[in-house]
Enzyme design. Structure first.
Site, PDB file in Angstrom:
ATOM      1  N   VAL A  44      33.898 -27.724  63.211  1.00  8.71           N
ATOM      2  CA  VAL A  44      34.487 -27.898  62.024  1.00  8.71           C
ATOM      3  C   VAL A  44      33.488 -28.291  60.878  1.00  8.71           C
ATOM      4  CG1 VAL A  44      36.233 -29.447  60.848  1.00  8.71           C
ATOM      5  CG2 VAL A  44      36.662 -29.103  63.467  1.00  8.71           C
ATOM      6  N   CYS A  45      32.584 -28.848  61.120  1.00  3.78           N
ATOM      7  CA  CYS A  45      31.265 -29.067  59.938  1.00  3.78           C
ATOM      8  C   CYS A  45      30.937 -27.566  59.700  1.00  3.78           C
ATOM      9  CB  CYS A  45      30.461 -29.860  60.558  1.00  3.78           C
ATOM     10  SG  CYS A  45      30.956 -31.660  60.958  1.00  3.78           S
ATOM     11  N   THR A  46      30.874 -26.730  60.707  1.00  2.86           N
ATOM     12  CA  THR A  46      30.234 -25.630  60.298  1.00  2.86           C
ATOM     13  C   THR A  46      30.971 -24.930  59.173  1.00  2.86           C
ATOM     14  OG1 THR A  46      29.094 -25.228  62.442  1.00  2.86           O
ATOM     15  CG2 THR A  46      29.209 -23.412  61.435  1.00  2.86           C
ATOM     16  N   LEU A  49      30.922 -26.590  55.669  1.00  5.91           N
ATOM     17  CA  LEU A  49      29.862 -26.080  54.974  1.00  5.91           C
ATOM     18  C   LEU A  49      29.633 -24.596  54.439  1.00  5.91           C
ATOM     19  CD1 LEU A  49      27.090 -28.240  56.826  1.00  5.91           C
ATOM     20  CD2 LEU A  49      27.772 -28.688  54.546  1.00  5.91           C
TER      21      LEU A  49
END
Ligand code: BEZ
Length: 211
Positions: A44-46, A49
């Protein structure tokens, strides 16, 4: 202690993917958006960002400096940035803080132990040019944030900082706004020359004043 609206955003010096930086120097006189990520090499962070990187021009247009944080080290961050660039078809174009010792996460209360002892939740701080916190938002690790919503909120914050208006539910840039209750009816024509509607004595709207 948790940081609340109106508090001064604490300054820090940190190692980031753009070198060591002093937070206040980085922000200068701009607005800032500071957002945390539970960890490097997480799916999810990928996407978050990458999405944020693609929107940098929209944040720049609003004079908002972007900065992210994850509780992993700088080498890990650099490797992850290569993956983000590859998988999200972008270039991460803002710094990511390496907060391995969690000092900054703790300073900003980004670790919520009942959610996880070790990693940050998805916090967002929007900081004004006066270094005061204008907005906080907290999402769990399992839910990615909506960066269009963050741009929408910034539009509202910047508008309402300069005019005696507030923005109604689901408002978007260009739509009518609400005149704040402190403005007396007799003062409306001078303050809002584009006109206004009185739906109820406490609910008065006017076209967005800064267009
Ligand atoms: C993610 O960024 O994909 C993630 C991180 C921690 C827990 C769950 C998802």
């Amino acid at each position: 202690m948790a940081l609340r609206l109106g508090d001064t955003a604490p300054n820090f010096t940190a190692e980031t993917t753009h070198g060591t930086l002093d937070f206040y120097e980085y922000l200068g006189d701009s607005w800032g958006i500071f957002f945390s990520h539970p960890g490097d090499y997480t799916p999810v962070c990928t996407t978050e960002l990458g999405t944020a990187a693609k929107l940098k021009a929209d944040f720049d247009k609003r004079n908002v400096k972007m900065i992210a944080l994850s509780v992993d080290g700088i080498d890990s961050h650099h490797g992850w940035v290569r993956d983000i660039n590859e998988t999200q078809s972008t270039e991460v174009n803002y710094p990511i803080v390496a907060d391995e010792d969690k000092k900054i996460s703790i300073l900003y209360d980004m670790i919520h132990p009942n959610a996880s002892e070790n990693v940050t939740v998805r916090s967002v701080f929007i900081i004004g040019p006066d270094k005061k916190i204008k907005l906080t938002l907290t999402y769990p690790a399992s839910t990615g944030r909506n960066f269009q919503e963050l741009l929408r909120v910034i539009d509202s914050l910047q508008l309402t900082a300069n005019y005696s208006v507030a923005t109604p539910a689901d408002w978007k840039h260009g739509e009518d706004v609400v005149i704040t209750p402190a403005v007396k009816n007799e003062d409306i024509p001078a303050k809002f020359p584009k006109g206004h509607k009185e739906i109820k004595p406490y609910l008065r709207t006017t076209p967005q004043p800064n267009l």
